[in-house]
Motif scaffolding. Structure first.
Motif, mmCIF file in Angstrom:
data_model
loop_
_atom_site.group_PDB
_atom_site.id
_atom_site.type_symbol
_atom_site.label_atom_id
_atom_site.label_comp_id
_atom_site.label_asym_id
_atom_site.label_seq_id
_atom_site.Cartn_x
_atom_site.Cartn_y
_atom_site.Cartn_z
ATOM 1 N N CYS A 46 14.451 -106.957 7.514
ATOM 2 C CA CYS A 46 15.735 -105.740 8.322
ATOM 3 C C CYS A 46 16.615 -105.117 8.037
ATOM 4 O O CYS A 46 17.254 -103.994 8.013
ATOM 5 C CB CYS A 46 14.764 -104.771 9.693
ATOM 6 N N CYS A 47 17.376 -106.068 8.228
ATOM 7 C CA CYS A 47 19.248 -105.751 8.282
ATOM 8 C C CYS A 47 19.045 -105.001 6.712
ATOM 9 O O CYS A 47 20.620 -104.551 6.659
ATOM 10 C CB CYS A 47 19.214 -107.327 8.333
ATOM 11 N N ALA A 111 21.644 -111.655 12.692
ATOM 12 C CA ALA A 111 21.125 -112.939 13.529
ATOM 13 C C ALA A 111 20.405 -114.004 12.846
ATOM 14 O O ALA A 111 20.295 -115.214 12.797
ATOM 15 C CB ALA A 111 20.652 -113.265 14.852
ATOM 16 N N CYS A 112 19.349 -112.842 12.403
ATOM 17 C CA CYS A 112 18.373 -114.329 12.033
ATOM 18 C C CYS A 112 18.933 -115.249 10.708
ATOM 19 O O CYS A 112 18.695 -116.602 10.464
ATOM 20 C CB CYS A 112 17.217 -113.553 11.083
ATOM 21 N N CYS A 141 21.385 -107.988 15.379
ATOM 22 C CA CYS A 141 20.455 -107.849 15.323
ATOM 23 C C CYS A 141 19.821 -106.490 15.316
ATOM 24 O O CYS A 141 19.138 -106.098 16.204
ATOM 25 C CB CYS A 141 19.171 -108.696 15.796
HETATM 26 S S1 SF4 Z 1 18.773 -110.209 12.633
HETATM 27 FE FE1 SF4 Z 1 17.056 -108.823 13.247
HETATM 28 S S2 SF4 Z 1 17.202 -106.846 12.291
HETATM 29 FE FE2 SF4 Z 1 18.353 -109.065 10.593
HETATM 30 S S3 SF4 Z 1 16.814 -109.242 9.466
HETATM 31 FE FE3 SF4 Z 1 16.556 -110.746 12.000
HETATM 32 S S4 SF4 Z 1 15.323 -109.000 13.278
HETATM 33 FE FE4 SF4 Z 1 16.145 -107.915 11.316
#
Ligand code: SF4
Lengths: 189, 161
Positions: A46-47, A111-112, A141
């Protein structure tokens, strides 16, 4: 000859004229590099949406010279790891990194990628820095585009400070060793 | 709406039915695994039922439930013709986690069944290609089983724990 001075880029302290010349050349090359990142977007989750927003005209990463993605790691020098990386994917991330030519930098986006995020489970890599070295981490995130641009500026600062490796590549290690000895002697006398 | 369908299947396979209910409009039939193929085929082919569409196949782990087989395979059926739904749950015991495949009834269940095998370790007899679908081949065990340790990590590269 001992000399303390600032160079054309507002940076410090050289001991010999030869050193100063080398430094100046390095600075010039660093300056060129920091304004022409060719990134490889490793986008997995999603990032990626914020990543695209950063690339789009409103935030316009082209202002910093990093707008041109290469979809071959061999032509890229900046690896953007954007999103969740799971254990199944991890070997491929490592392979992409290994295929990139030096000099290369890595930005961990979100964050991921940085810590595993809230996916503390059997499937997810708990931070890509367990697999490859990372230069800049972006928290969030997902992170806002401003944060992404900030990370790019941080990386530019970092690139600007790079010295020894580069001069080794320009002159070869022997000359660098000579210059070091020269400097050491200058310090003693 | 599909209580009728539920009753019809329950009546036809009365000896197979363990339980049935319609909680909150979710018509559910709990059956033994032995004749699951016939039950599903009947659901698809009967004129009044016409469940042409198997929306999902998933697994359940009832670890620690007394008087009950450990696993369940759940089929979510939908009829495009009649616009009704039915859920069929088949009990599968732990010591012999095998059930007949439904791929020859709905080809679309192929990957669902691979997922159930991957996550719960329930085998589907007659499945054409029962490999892991989400995890990697080197992965040991089945991560959604309730007795899979929550902190266990099996990275392909990177630090082990
Ligand atoms: S940090 Fe948040 S937005 Fe980015 S990939 Fe992980 S869950 Fe998705």
């Amino acid at each position: 000859m001992n000399r303390q001075d600032m160079n054309a880029f507002g940076q410090d302290v050289y001991v010999t004229r030869a050193d100063a010349a080398i430094q100046f050349l390095q600075q010039a090359i660093n300056w060129g590099r920091k304004h022409s990142f060719f990134q490889y977007p490793f986008v997995t989750a999603c990032c990626g949406m914020e990543f695209m927003a950063t690339w789009a005209p409103k935030y316009d990463i082209a202002r910093f010279g990093a707008e041109f993605p290469r979809f071959s790691p061999r032509q890229a020098d900046l690896l953007f790891v954007v999103g969740t990386v799971n254990h199944k994917l991890a070997p491929y991330l490592r392979r992409v990194y290994d295929q990139m030519c030096e000099p290369k930098w890595v930005i961990s986006f979100g964050a991921c990628a940085s810590t595993g995020g809230f996916y503390d489970n059997y499937a997810t890599v708990q931070g890509i820095d367990t697999i490859i070295p990372v230069d800049v981490y972006i928290p969030g995130c997902p992170p806002r585009p401003e944060a992404v641009l900030d990370s790019l500026l941080l990386l530019q600062e970092k690139v600007m400070k790079e010295r020894p490796e580069l001069s080794e590549r320009i002159l070869g290690p022997q000359q660098i060793e000579e210059a070091r000895q020269h400097r050491a002697m200058g310090g003693q006398s | 709406m599909s209580v009728k369908a539920l009753e019809k299947v329950a009546k036809k396979f009365a000896s197979e039915v363990i339980d049935k209910h319609s909680n909150a409009g979710d018509d559910t039939l709990i059956v033994k695994r032995a004749k699951i193929k016939e039950i599903l085929k009947f659901c698809r082919d009967d004129k009044e039922l016409k469940f042409e569409f198997c929306m999902d196949v998933c697994g359940m782990d009832y670890l620690g439930y007394p008087n009950q087989d450990r696993f369940e395979v759940v089929y979510h059926l939908y009829s495009v013709t009649h616009n009704h739904r039915l859920r069929i749950r088949a009990r599968v015991p732990e010591n012999d986690p095998v059930i007949d495949t439904s791929v020859d009834i709905w080809p679309g269940t192929n990957w669902f069944e691979r997922e159930v095998w991957d996550m719960y370790g329930v085998k589907f007899k007659g499945h054409p290609d029962l490999r892991r679908i989400l995890m990697y081949e080197e992965f040991q065990g089945h991560p959604l089983r309730k007795d899979y340790p929550v902190n266990k990590r099996q990275p392909l590269i990177g630090p082990q724990n």
